[in-house]
Write an enzyme that holds these catalytic residues in place. Structure first.
Site, PDB file in Angstrom:
ATOM      1  N   ARG A  41       0.852  -1.197   0.000  1.00 25.97           N
ATOM      2  CA  ARG A  41       0.000   0.000   0.000  1.00 25.97           C
ATOM      3  C   ARG A  41       0.884   1.243   0.000  1.00 25.97           C
ATOM      4  O   ARG A  41       1.699   1.449   0.896  1.00 25.97           O
ATOM      5  CB  ARG A  41      -0.916   0.012   1.226  1.00 25.97           C
ATOM      6  CG  ARG A  41      -1.907   1.178   1.228  1.00 25.97           C
ATOM      7  CD  ARG A  41      -2.928   1.024   2.335  1.00 25.97           C
ATOM      8  NE  ARG A  41      -2.363   1.294   3.654  1.00 25.97           N
ATOM      9  CZ  ARG A  41      -3.027   1.127   4.799  1.00 25.97           C
ATOM     10  NH1 ARG A  41      -4.259   0.654   4.780  1.00 25.97           N
ATOM     11  NH2 ARG A  41      -2.441   1.400   5.953  1.00 25.97           N
ATOM     12  N   SER A 110     -12.440  -3.537   0.823  1.00 22.24           N
ATOM     13  CA  SER A 110     -12.715  -3.063   2.178  1.00 22.24           C
ATOM     14  C   SER A 110     -14.213  -2.908   2.388  1.00 22.24           C
ATOM     15  O   SER A 110     -14.939  -2.488   1.484  1.00 22.24           O
ATOM     16  CB  SER A 110     -12.037  -1.709   2.412  1.00 22.24           C
ATOM     17  OG  SER A 110     -10.641  -1.816   2.282  1.00 22.24           O
ATOM     18  N   LYS A 139      -4.254   5.377   8.824  1.00 23.44           N
ATOM     19  CA  LYS A 139      -5.294   5.586   7.815  1.00 23.44           C
ATOM     20  C   LYS A 139      -6.166   6.748   8.246  1.00 23.44           C
ATOM     21  O   LYS A 139      -6.898   6.666   9.224  1.00 23.44           O
ATOM     22  CB  LYS A 139      -6.130   4.310   7.660  1.00 23.44           C
ATOM     23  CG  LYS A 139      -6.957   4.276   6.382  1.00 23.44           C
ATOM     24  CD  LYS A 139      -7.559   2.902   6.172  1.00 23.44           C
ATOM     25  CE  LYS A 139      -8.337   2.839   4.858  1.00 23.44           C
ATOM     26  NZ  LYS A 139      -8.953   1.530   4.645  1.00 23.44           N
TER      27      LYS A 139
END
Length: 522
Positions: A41, A110, A139
């Site tokens: 990521r 997600s 996040k």
């Protein structure tokens, strides 16, 4: 491809997490330690850099037979030869991604709501990343924090669909909470297949060691989970439970358990006297660092929010962690849970920070813990008038116990006790118990000790402690010398001590025919 999601590593290249570490070294060490899948990521690098890094990471993960998943970018997944992609709700659709990728590519997505999860399953997702469980600095665009209760709700919903799908929980998961996440998020017919970890590994000085510890911890049942000797308590009738109470009390008396009460200072003296009269060994300490030494003695911990300070929550969390780690019971008494914003936040923080074997409170407090706060106001810490009927109270106790996988006790004129499978209504006690400060708080301390001394069945342990306490109250109130709260309290302590004496002598007749309990059929 058969997916092993048990330990899912999500990388983070930001300086706050990765620091001066080399991402390739961290990922390789994590693979050596046992991570089963890796997601690359990176939200900031350009396409060329992403492809270069992903290709190098893929060379590493292939050596350990660990699939590499690329976050968001289908093009980068194709260019690097990665095994799949992980999509967010605002990214390319699952259907579109599957048209572009190879037929055996993995597509995860997600999901933070039931609607998102159900839609993803129907559209063909290979796995769901469910969260965010807890607040996390990695996040910043988190839609909402759903906790284990939110994960459980999603798992329960997708378990009813025709198509099975794998799942992994994500968000703030680390060594200290991974077992609780897996245990408390499990729905009746579906559990998480694994957990996704970011900073716990990516920020670690020794990623291999942390991965190994996580792998072992995931495979080990939580220490705080007691296996009941009676597999299904619903198979035991109420009369049998009542008949077992005197023997449980006798066992507690012989065990002489320590009970660590982090209790409000208004009632500490009275509660300590109740505990001593009942044959317990109380310690009244608000200092969380003491818990590590106290927990090794096999006693119970009681968190009572009656007199919060700015330091309270941090001290509570230290103590809960110590007792959870040792497998000792922890009781939460969320006094005045809905009275102020600070108390409401405290409840949320505590529920996210540890496992509670018993949550005990009045109707309004339990409603606040559950989240059933429509038309709910609380003035101070008093219970106030009831807003629920008997069936609604019983349902609330059952549903919270089922959600948290623990025991819930709603106190009142009639007490409602549940383990999530059945609900018992207890009609013992006396109205004078509600006329003096501390009598409600002392129930938590009694139950904490009983849970510590009697590990075979949590429901029976709490029932035994409650009946001992309330039968003593009835005996005290019946004395000719008792005219009100002032004369009741010393008589009450005497009666608790009297039951202790009888139990010490092996005399079990004190409870014969005294239990006023019945099962509530819902």
């Amino acid at each position: 491809m058969t997916l092993d999601l048990s330990l899912y590593l999500v990388t983070d290249s930001t300086p706050a997490i990765l620091g001066s570490r080399d991402i390739y070294t961290v990922v390789e060490e994590a693979c050596k330690g046992g991570v089963t899948i890796v997601q690359y990521r990176d939200k900031t690098s350009d396409t060329g850099a992403l492809v270069e890094t992903a290709t190098k990471l893929h060379d590493i993960t292939k050596r350990y037979n660990v699939p590499l998943i690329i976050n968001d970018r289908v093009d980068v997944a194709i260019a690097s030869g990665a095994e799949g992609v992980h999509l967010g709700q605002d990214d390319m659709s699952i259907t579109a991604a599957k048209k572009i990728l190879s037929k055996d590519a993995i597509v995860g997505i997600s999901a933070s709501t039931v609607e998102e999860a159900v839609r993803a399953v129907k559209e063909g997702a290979d796995y769901l990343g469910i969260g965010t469980l807890f607040a996390t600095p990695t996040k910043t665009n988190t839609k909402n924090i759903i906790g284990t209760a939110g994960v459980q709700m999603i798992l329960d919903s997708i378990s009813r669909l025709d198509r099975a799908v794998s799942t992994v929980g994500i968000g703030g998961i680390n060594l200290s909470n991974v077992q609780r996440v897996l245990y408390q998020s499990a729905a009746p017919n579906k559990a998480l297949d694994g957990v996704a970890v970011v900073s716990a590994i990516m920020a670690a000085e020794n990623p291999k060691s942390v991965a190994e510890q996580l792998k072992e911890t995931i495979a080990t049942p939580p220490a705080f989970v007691t296996r009941n000797s009676i597999e299904d308590s619903s198979a035991v009738d109420v009369s049998a439970l009542a008949a077992a109470v005197p023997e449980v009390v006798q066992k507690v008396v012989n065990f002489h358990p320590i009970v660590h009460s982090m209790i409000n200072f208004v009632v500490a003296n009275f509660v300590a006297n109740v505990a001593i009269s009942a044959g317990l060994s109380p310690i009244m300490s608000q200092y969380g660092d003491e818990a590590k030494d106290l927990a090794v003695h096999g006693g119970g911990l009681v968190i009572n929010m009656g007199t919060l300070t700015s330091a309270s929550i941090g001290e509570y969390l230290k103590a809960v962690k110590a007792y959870n780690s040792n497998g000792n019971p922890v009781v939460l008494d969320p006094v005045g849970a809905g009275a102020t914003a600070i108390r409401r936040d405290a409840v949320r923080t505590l529920m996210a920070g540890g496992y509670f074997d018993l949550i005990k409170g009045n109707e309004r407090e339990i409603r606040q813990v559950y989240g059933n706060t429509a038309n709910l106001t609380q003035r101070g810490v008093d219970s106030g008038p009831s807003a629920l009927n008997d069936v609604e109270k019983a349902t609330l106790a059952r549903d919270l116990a089922r959600r948290e996988r623990n025991i819930v006790l709603i106190t009142g004129t009639i007490d409602y006790l549940s383990d999530g499978r059945r609900v018992i209504a207890i009609k013992n006690g006396h109205e004078l118990l509600s006329k003096a400060t501390g009598t409600g708080c002392a129930i938590g301390t009694i139950c904490g000790a009983y849970l510590a001394a009697y590990r075979d069945n949590k429901l029976l342990a709490v029932l035994a402690g409650l009946l001992m306490y309330e039968i003593a109250a009835e005996n005290a109130a019946a004395k000719d010398t008792v005219n009100g709260p002032g004369t009741f309290l010393p008589a009450f302590l005497d009666e608790i001590h009297f039951i202790w004496q009888k139990a010490s002598e092996g005399d079990l007749k004190w409870a014969q025919g005294r239990a006023k309990i019945e099962e509530v059929k819902l």
